[in-house]
Scaffold this motif. Structure first.
Motif, PDB file in Angstrom:
ATOM      1  N   GLN A 122      41.525  12.079  28.889  1.00 44.92           N
ATOM      2  CA  GLN A 122      40.229  12.584  28.447  1.00 44.92           C
ATOM      3  C   GLN A 122      40.257  14.066  28.081  1.00 44.92           C
ATOM      4  O   GLN A 122      39.310  14.580  27.496  1.00 44.92           O
ATOM      5  CB  GLN A 122      39.183  12.381  29.561  1.00 44.92           C
ATOM      6  N   SER A 173      31.484  16.712  26.492  1.00 47.59           N
ATOM      7  CA  SER A 173      31.434  15.303  26.872  1.00 47.59           C
ATOM      8  C   SER A 173      31.362  15.137  28.380  1.00 47.59           C
ATOM      9  O   SER A 173      31.781  16.012  29.134  1.00 47.59           O
ATOM     10  CB  SER A 173      32.691  14.580  26.360  1.00 47.59           C
ATOM     11  N   LEU A 185      34.645  15.318  33.751  1.00 47.29           N
ATOM     12  CA  LEU A 185      35.029  14.000  34.252  1.00 47.29           C
ATOM     13  C   LEU A 185      34.339  13.798  35.602  1.00 47.29           C
ATOM     14  O   LEU A 185      34.392  14.681  36.462  1.00 47.29           O
ATOM     15  CB  LEU A 185      36.553  13.916  34.421  1.00 47.29           C
ATOM     16  N   HIS A 244      32.472  12.065  30.948  1.00 42.68           N
ATOM     17  CA  HIS A 244      33.111  10.755  31.092  1.00 42.68           C
ATOM     18  C   HIS A 244      33.091  10.348  32.563  1.00 42.68           C
ATOM     19  O   HIS A 244      33.482  11.119  33.439  1.00 42.68           O
ATOM     20  CB  HIS A 244      34.555  10.819  30.581  1.00 42.68           C
ATOM     21  N   SER A 293      39.911  16.419  30.181  1.00 36.79           N
ATOM     22  CA  SER A 293      38.824  17.032  30.968  1.00 36.79           C
ATOM     23  C   SER A 293      39.275  18.373  31.534  1.00 36.79           C
ATOM     24  O   SER A 293      40.429  18.533  31.924  1.00 36.79           O
ATOM     25  CB  SER A 293      38.435  16.123  32.138  1.00 36.79           C
ATOM     26  N   ARG A 298      34.643  19.748  29.052  1.00 41.59           N
ATOM     27  CA  ARG A 298      34.759  18.284  29.048  1.00 41.59           C
ATOM     28  C   ARG A 298      34.764  17.851  30.519  1.00 41.59           C
ATOM     29  O   ARG A 298      35.714  18.107  31.245  1.00 41.59           O
ATOM     30  CB  ARG A 298      36.034  17.844  28.339  1.00 41.59           C
ATOM     31  N   ALA A 324      25.932  10.098  31.419  1.00 42.83           N
ATOM     32  CA  ALA A 324      27.341  10.152  31.008  1.00 42.83           C
ATOM     33  C   ALA A 324      27.456   9.522  29.624  1.00 42.83           C
ATOM     34  O   ALA A 324      26.677   8.635  29.269  1.00 42.83           O
ATOM     35  CB  ALA A 324      28.216   9.420  32.014  1.00 42.83           C
ATOM     36  N   ASP A 325      28.432  10.006  28.789  1.00 38.81           N
ATOM     37  CA  ASP A 325      28.559   9.496  27.415  1.00 38.81           C
ATOM     38  C   ASP A 325      29.421   8.244  27.361  1.00 38.81           C
ATOM     39  O   ASP A 325      29.112   7.297  26.653  1.00 38.81           O
ATOM     40  CB  ASP A 325      29.203  10.571  26.530  1.00 38.81           C
ATOM     41  N   THR A 326      30.529   8.300  28.077  1.00 42.99           N
ATOM     42  CA  THR A 326      31.505   7.213  28.023  1.00 42.99           C
ATOM     43  C   THR A 326      31.992   6.932  29.442  1.00 42.99           C
ATOM     44  O   THR A 326      31.751   7.723  30.355  1.00 42.99           O
ATOM     45  CB  THR A 326      32.721   7.607  27.158  1.00 42.99           C
ATOM     46  N   SER A 327      32.722   5.807  29.601  1.00 47.69           N
ATOM     47  CA  SER A 327      33.191   5.486  30.951  1.00 47.69           C
ATOM     48  C   SER A 327      34.426   4.607  30.907  1.00 47.69           C
ATOM     49  O   SER A 327      34.705   3.954  29.893  1.00 47.69           O
ATOM     50  CB  SER A 327      32.083   4.763  31.720  1.00 47.69           C
ATOM     51  N   SER A 328      35.148   4.621  31.982  1.00 48.77           N
ATOM     52  CA  SER A 328      36.232   3.655  32.103  1.00 48.77           C
ATOM     53  C   SER A 328      36.337   3.131  33.521  1.00 48.77           C
ATOM     54  O   SER A 328      36.057   3.842  34.492  1.00 48.77           O
ATOM     55  CB  SER A 328      37.572   4.239  31.631  1.00 48.77           C
TER      56      SER A 328
END
Lengths: 315, 256
Positions: free
Chosen positions: B115, B63, B8, B65, B117, B6, B86-90
């Motif tokens: 996450q 993933s 990050l 992120h 990660s 995972r 990237a799949d998702t973000s914040s």
């Protein structure tokens, strides 16, 4: 208070960058304790005796410290700084090794280190470059113990004094770390030439040299003549003319030799950040509009294939 | 050990690398009005590497992120990361505040925990403050292995990671199991340009906004800016016409 300074060694010798760190430490004004770790550190301690203001030498010859793995070195430094509340500053050379472990120490001790200081203003105020050297920041730290890496080109290496000081030596044991990172190998570019970071004269090539062959055939004879180190712009590295370890610039080495000869280098901001503090800059380029001429003391416009061999011959 | 990675990737919004920043009138920062901002070049390489690792190690990456800490406009750099793969973000929206690397690392630790990660890939330095600390600090806070200035990353079958890193005078190779933090050198890869269709599609990918207050971290700066100045400019010297003149001028300047 006192200052703890980490000194890196290579082959039992204190590196020039570390000697510059000692100079920065003397400018803070407190007595200095130096830390030497890994193979050859006891040998290097003999040299440390002759450095100015050094009161104490801490040595750990544990082979675990041989490659300065940050996961190993940090726990030792953290322990030393925690056990001796007299240390108000901890300085390291801004070498890849120093920059690798210093922030790790900072995070563990909840301290905010200063990167690449170029001037000591007072015990808590320092100057460091930002924005690739396009801005110079004067910054005051509120931390109880100030951690900083020292840019070697900004401080003269400390000279050994003729007589040894009465510094005491303390050997310390390996500090357990829980490290899982394993050193596999290293490949160092060995050369008869002086080290790029500390060379007095640097001959540097850019994209104006058309190929690796031109780079090698023009620059190395000139460098031999001047006992110089060879550097390069990022463009030359990207074009495959030479190894990345020769790169001078924001993303490469930052150097300040007595003489810097830029051959076929246009002078991108990125590159200037790495060499603009050189004492004398000579630029040779076929493009008379090249920005490198805005920072050079002496410029010559013309064909590199003619000029460089002629210069090499006449020097 | 988890058999899935995972990843990050922290990304920072900085003044575009091609621009020369100008000091502001109050000498405590640089002019930001009307200035082009982009993803920090080293972070762009980090995103590229994450996507590359997924592509070259089939089924291993679960993933990717991306996270940015900055003003709401930093959504742009997250969209770049999403468009790259990237799949998702914040976004941790800190407004116009500037944080020390220590505070940034503390926030990133929270995001890592959230996450789950086990591999963090990030730029070796941001080209604005040039501190080059956050990766190592985060590794220190998490107690993870770290490999800085990576020029080559290989994921082994046993899920250990081999990293070739640029060091003074050459390269060094280290090996570590996950969890691990890698910081990127410029030579790690050559980031591809993001195409407009990919940018459009990225708008549909998740972008969560987090308020720093909700993370419960003291963001107070330990460093106080006394002043920010332009460096003393170097004066342009003279141009000579011949090699002979060049040599005599170099002698005059005591350079040789």
């Amino acid at each position: 208070g006192s200052t703890l300074a980490f000194l890196e060694t290579a082959g039992g010798q204190i590196t020039p960058a570390s000697l510059s760190t000692v100079t920065a430490a003397t400018q803070i004004g407190d007595p200095i304790t130096v830390l030497l770790v890994g193979a050859g550190s006891m040998e290097a301690a003999k040299q440390a005796y002759k450095l100015p203001s050094v009161q104490k030498i801490i040595v750990s010859e544990s082979e675990k410290y041989n490659h300065y793995l940050p996961e190993e070195v940090s726990p030792l430094v953290v322990k030393l700084l925690k056990e001796n509340s007299g240390f108000k500053h901890f300085l390291v050379p801004a070498s890849t090794a120093g920059k690798n472990f210093l922030p790790r120490v900072g995070a563990v001790l909840d301290l905010q280190p200063l990167s690449e200081i170029i001037k000591v203003v007072s015990a808590d105020t320092f100057v460091r470059p930002t924005y690739a050297g396009n801005a110079v920041l004067t910054v005051k730290s509120k931390d109880d113990v100030i951690l900083a890496s020292v840019r070697p080109s900004a401080f003269e290496p400390a000279a050994e004094e003729s007589t040894a000081t009465s510094a005491s030596v303390e050997e310390v044991d390996y500090v357990k770390s829980g490290n899982k990172t394993e050193f596999i190998s290293e490949k160092l570019i060995t050369s008869e030439r002086p080290d790029l970071s500390s060379a007095k004269v640097v001959v540097s090539g850019g994209r104006g040299l058309k190929s690796k062959e031109e780079f090698d055939q023009l620059l190395y004879p000139l460098a031999d003549k001047l006992n110089a180190s060879v550097g390069a712009s990022r463009a030359a590295v990207d074009a495959g003319f030479c190894d990345n370890s020769l790169q001078v610039g924001q993303t490469g080495k930052v150097i300040a030799p007595n003489l810097y000869i830029a051959v076929g280098i246009s002078g991108a901001i990125q590159h200037l950040a790495g060499m603009k503090d050189s004492k004398v800059i000579v630029a040779i380029n076929k493009d008379e509009e090249a920005p490198i001429f805005n920072v050079s003391d002496v410029g010559l416009v013309g064909d590199l294939l003619d000029i460089i061999p002629e210069l090499t011959k006449k020097l | 050990m988890s058999s899935k990675i995972r990843i990050l990737v922290p990304v920072k919004r900085v003044i575009d690398f091609a621009l020369k920043p100008r000091i502001n009138k109050t000498h405590d920062g640089v002019e930001t009005q009307g200035v082009k901002f982009s993803i920090n070049p080293f972070d762009n390489i980090a995103v590229e590497e994450a996507v590359k690792i997924r592509k070259h190690n089939k089924g291993v990456v679960e993933s990717i992120h991306a996270v940015s800490i900055g003003p709401s406009k930093a959504k742009d750099v997250l969209r770049t990361a999403l468009a790259k793969g990237a799949d998702t973000s914040s976004l941790v929206d800190i407004g116009s505040k500037e944080l020390d690397p220590l505070a940034v690392s503390k926030i990133l630790k929270k995001i890592q925990e959230e996450q789950g990660s086990n591999l963090i890939i990030m730029g070796r330095q941001a080209i604005d403050d040039d501190a080059g600390q956050t990766g190592q600090m985060l590794a220190g806070l998490l107690g993870w292995s770290q490999a800085t200035n990576a020029s080559k990353v290989t994921i082994n079958e046993d899920m250990t990671v081999e990293v070739e890193k640029a060091i003074d005078g050459g390269v060094e190779i280290v090996k570590a199991p996950l969890p691990l933090i890698i910081t990127t050198d410029l030579t790690l890869n050559e980031p591809k340009f993001v195409t407009l269709p990919k940018m459009m599609k990225a708008k549909k990918k998740p972008l969560k906004v987090v308020r720093p207050e909700d993370l419960g971290i003291n963001l107070e700066s330990r460093l106080e800016t006394v002043s920010l100045e332009e460096p003393v400019p170097r004066k342009a010297g003279i141009k000579v016409k011949s090699v002979d003149e060049l040599i005599s001028k170099m002698k005059e300047l005591k350079a040789i």
